[in-house]
Design a protein around this motif. Structure first.
Motif, PDB file in Angstrom:
ATOM      1  N   LEU A   1      -9.373  -7.953   6.736  1.00  0.00           N
ATOM      2  CA  LEU A   1     -10.815  -7.974   6.929  1.00  0.00           C
ATOM      3  C   LEU A   1     -11.204  -9.028   7.964  1.00  0.00           C
ATOM      4  N   VAL A   2     -12.155  -8.690   8.832  1.00  0.00           N
ATOM      5  CA  VAL A   2     -12.787  -9.646   9.732  1.00  0.00           C
ATOM      6  C   VAL A   2     -14.266  -9.675   9.403  1.00  0.00           C
ATOM      7  N   VAL A   3     -14.804 -10.874   9.243  1.00  0.00           N
ATOM      8  CA  VAL A   3     -16.232 -11.029   8.984  1.00  0.00           C
ATOM      9  C   VAL A   3     -16.832 -11.878  10.097  1.00  0.00           C
ATOM     10  N   VAL A   4     -17.881 -11.392  10.707  1.00  0.00           N
ATOM     11  CA  VAL A   4     -18.605 -12.131  11.737  1.00  0.00           C
ATOM     12  C   VAL A   4     -19.951 -12.527  11.168  1.00  0.00           C
TER      13      VAL A   4
ATOM     14  N   VAL B   1      -6.134 -11.035  16.142  1.00  0.00           N
ATOM     15  CA  VAL B   1      -6.729 -10.220  15.091  1.00  0.00           C
ATOM     16  C   VAL B   1      -5.784  -9.072  14.794  1.00  0.00           C
ATOM     17  N   PRO B   2      -5.353  -8.879  13.539  1.00  0.00           N
ATOM     18  CA  PRO B   2      -4.384  -7.820  13.229  1.00  0.00           C
ATOM     19  C   PRO B   2      -4.950  -6.428  13.493  1.00  0.00           C
ATOM     20  N   ALA B   3      -4.070  -5.523  13.836  1.00  0.00           N
ATOM     21  CA  ALA B   3      -4.484  -4.149  14.088  1.00  0.00           C
ATOM     22  C   ALA B   3      -4.940  -3.492  12.789  1.00  0.00           C
ATOM     23  N   GLY B   4      -5.856  -2.547  12.916  1.00  0.00           N
ATOM     24  CA  GLY B   4      -6.314  -1.783  11.766  1.00  0.00           C
ATOM     25  C   GLY B   4      -7.191  -2.553  10.814  1.00  0.00           C
ATOM     26  N   VAL B   5      -7.790  -3.634  11.283  1.00  0.00           N
ATOM     27  CA  VAL B   5      -8.586  -4.466  10.410  1.00  0.00           C
ATOM     28  C   VAL B   5     -10.018  -3.941  10.337  1.00  0.00           C
ATOM     29  N   THR B   6     -10.614  -4.048   9.146  1.00  0.00           N
ATOM     30  CA  THR B   6     -12.015  -3.691   8.951  1.00  0.00           C
ATOM     31  C   THR B   6     -12.893  -4.851   9.394  1.00  0.00           C
ATOM     32  N   THR B   7     -13.986  -4.562  10.089  1.00  0.00           N
ATOM     33  CA  THR B   7     -14.900  -5.604  10.548  1.00  0.00           C
ATOM     34  C   THR B   7     -16.249  -5.450   9.862  1.00  0.00           C
ATOM     35  N   GLN B   8     -16.784  -6.559   9.378  1.00  0.00           N
ATOM     36  CA  GLN B   8     -18.125  -6.598   8.805  1.00  0.00           C
ATOM     37  C   GLN B   8     -18.937  -7.636   9.562  1.00  0.00           C
ATOM     38  N   VAL B   9     -20.208  -7.371   9.726  1.00  0.00           N
ATOM     39  CA  VAL B   9     -21.103  -8.293  10.419  1.00  0.00           C
ATOM     40  C   VAL B   9     -22.230  -8.700   9.477  1.00  0.00           C
ATOM     41  N   GLU B  10     -22.406 -10.020   9.316  1.00  0.00           N
ATOM     42  CA  GLU B  10     -23.505 -10.583   8.543  1.00  0.00           C
ATOM     43  C   GLU B  10     -23.513 -10.143   7.083  1.00  0.00           C
ATOM     44  N   ALA B  11     -22.364  -9.856   6.528  1.00  0.00           N
ATOM     45  CA  ALA B  11     -22.288  -9.512   5.103  1.00  0.00           C
ATOM     46  C   ALA B  11     -20.956 -10.040   4.597  1.00  0.00           C
ATOM     47  N   ASP B  12     -20.925 -11.314   4.265  1.00  0.00           N
ATOM     48  CA  ASP B  12     -19.656 -11.982   4.034  1.00  0.00           C
ATOM     49  C   ASP B  12     -19.209 -11.880   2.584  1.00  0.00           C
ATOM     50  N   PRO B  13     -18.158 -11.101   2.300  1.00  0.00           N
ATOM     51  CA  PRO B  13     -17.641 -11.002   0.929  1.00  0.00           C
ATOM     52  C   PRO B  13     -16.793 -12.200   0.531  1.00  0.00           C
ATOM     53  N   MET B  14     -16.648 -13.170   1.431  1.00  0.00           N
ATOM     54  CA  MET B  14     -15.823 -14.343   1.158  1.00  0.00           C
ATOM     55  C   MET B  14     -16.661 -15.601   0.951  1.00  0.00           C
ATOM     56  N   GLU B  15     -17.991 -15.465   0.856  1.00  0.00           N
ATOM     57  CA  GLU B  15     -18.853 -16.604   0.622  1.00  0.00           C
ATOM     58  C   GLU B  15     -19.705 -16.341  -0.610  1.00  0.00           C
ATOM     59  N   CYS B  16     -19.625 -17.232  -1.582  1.00  0.00           N
ATOM     60  CA  CYS B  16     -20.396 -17.078  -2.811  1.00  0.00           C
ATOM     61  C   CYS B  16     -21.588 -18.029  -2.806  1.00  0.00           C
ATOM     62  N   THR B  17     -22.743 -17.497  -3.153  1.00  0.00           N
ATOM     63  CA  THR B  17     -23.943 -18.307  -3.232  1.00  0.00           C
ATOM     64  C   THR B  17     -23.934 -19.148  -4.502  1.00  0.00           C
ATOM     65  N   THR B  18     -24.791 -20.174  -4.517  1.00  0.00           N
ATOM     66  CA  THR B  18     -24.852 -21.104  -5.648  1.00  0.00           C
ATOM     67  C   THR B  18     -26.313 -21.404  -5.972  1.00  0.00           C
ATOM     68  N   ILE B  19     -26.513 -22.188  -7.029  1.00  0.00           N
ATOM     69  CA  ILE B  19     -27.863 -22.638  -7.351  1.00  0.00           C
ATOM     70  C   ILE B  19     -28.259 -23.823  -6.483  1.00  0.00           C
ATOM     71  N   TYR B  20     -27.341 -24.311  -5.667  1.00  0.00           N
ATOM     72  CA  TYR B  20     -27.590 -25.494  -4.841  1.00  0.00           C
ATOM     73  C   TYR B  20     -28.114 -25.087  -3.473  1.00  0.00           C
TER      74      TYR B  20
END
Length: 272
Positions: free
Chosen positions: A42-45, A87-106
Motif C-alpha cells: 500500500l502507498v498512502v499520500v 515503490v514496489p510494483a503492483g502497489v495500491t495507492t490511496q490519497v488523503e485516506a490513511d489507514p495507517m493513522e489512528c485518531t485520538t481524543i487528543y
C-alpha cells in the motif's frame, strides 16, 4: 509543575521530565498476542507525506515514511520515488485516506496503526524496564539539531529517549540510528521501520535519514523533530503548531511537539 533534568556523560544526553497524565485515552499498553492478518502492499499520500507499506517476510510490516521538500506535493514526490524504483510494483495507492493513522481524543494528534480487528499499533518493547529505553545514535553534524529534538521528545512520560554519539547500548535498550547525507532531491526526511507480527518495532531495523540537499537553519529542527516522532510510533498531527504537522507551511516549520503529541505517547502507545 514540570521538572526537567539534563545530564551529559561520555557523549550521552539523558533528559527526564514529569507531565500530568490525562485520563480517558484508550489503553494500548499490551499489544495483541495474535499475528497481524495478511496485508496488501500500500502507498498512502497525505499532503506532503508518502507512506509505503509492504508485508515483511516472516510476519509484520516494512514501513517507509517520506517527507516532501517545500514546493513539492506528496503526489509529485511519489512520482519521483516510483521513477527511482523505491515503490514496489503492483502497489495500491490511496490519497488523503490513511489507514495507517489512528485518531485520538487528543485534538488532532494521531499514532501509527493498522486498522484491523484486533487493532494493532506500533511501539517499542519494555524489555523489563519501567519505560522503553530508546537511544537515538546521532551520526549527524551540528547543523542537524537531533540532540535538541531528543530532549523535547523525552518530555513524554512513559517512554525514555536518550541522545548518544557512542556505541548503541545493549541489555534490552533500543537503538535508532540517525543519519545525514545528500540523498538527492526527492525528500527532506525519511523514517524506515520494521515491526514484528504483533506490532513491536524490531531492534536495528528502525532508522532516520535527514537530507543535506534541503538542509536549512530555518527548518532542520522541524525535520529532525518530525522524523524522531515517527520513530517513537507517532503519526501526524493536524495542528499547524506541531512538528508532526503533515505538510510544509510558509515560513519556518514548527520546531516542537505539542502537548497532544506527548499525551498520545503517554496515554496510548506507552501507557502502563
Amino acid at each position: 509543575m514540570m521538572r526537567h533534568r539534563i545530564v551529559t556523560y561520555g557523549g550521552l544526553l539523558m533528559a527526564s521530565a514529569l507531565l500530568a497524565t490525562v485520563a480517558g485515552a484508550p489503553a494500548a499498553s499490551a499489544n495483541p498476542t495474535t499475528p497481524m492478518p495478511a496485508t496488501e502492499k500500500l502507498v498512502v499520500v497525505s499532503g506532503d507525506e508518502v507512506m509505503i507499506r509492504t508485508p515483511r517476510p516472516g510476519g509484520g510490516l516494512i514501513i517507509n515514511l517520506y517527507r516532501a521538500p517545500e514546493q513539492s506535493s506528496g503526489l509529485q514526490m511519489l512520482a519521483r520515488l516510483k521513477a527511482k524504483g523505491l515503490v514496489p510494483a503492483g502497489v495500491t495507492t490511496q490519497v488523503e485516506a490513511d489507514p495507517m493513522e489512528c485518531t485520538t481524543i487528543y485534538a488532532q494528534a494521531k499514532y501509527l496503526c493498522l486498522k484491523t480487528v484486533p487493532h494493532y499499533w506500533f511501539n517499542w518493547r519494555w524489555n523489563g524496564f519501567s519505560d522503553p529505553q530508546i537511544y537515538f545514535r546521532d551520526h549527524t553534524p551540528a547543523a542537524w539539531p537531533v540532540r535538541a529534538s531528543v530532549t523535547e521528545w523525552n518530555r513524554a512520560v512513559g517512554v525514555d529517549s536518550y541522545w548518544t554519539t557512542g556505541a548503541c547500548p545493549t541489555g534490552g535498550r533500543h537503538c535508532v540510528h540517525v543519519w545525514n547525507a545528500d540523498y538527492g532531491d526527492d525528500w527532506v526526511g525519511h523514517t524506515y521501520m520494521e515491526v514484528d507480527s504483533i506490532g513491536f518495532f524490531i531492534d536495528g531495523l528502525v532508522w532516520v535519514e535527514l537530507n543535506d540537499r534541503f538542509s536549512s537553519a530555518e527548518d532542520n529542527r522541524s525535520t529532525a523533530c518530525h522524523e524522531l516522532g515517527h520513530a517513537l510510533g507517532l503519526a501526524h498531527n493536524g495542528s499547524v503548531s506541531s512538528c508532526m504537522y503533515w505538510q510544509a507551511i510558509a515560513g519556518p516549520d514548527p520546531r516542537l511537539p505539542l502537548q497532544t503529541d506527548y499525551q498520545v505517547l503517554t496515554n496510548i502507545l506507552y501507557r502502563d
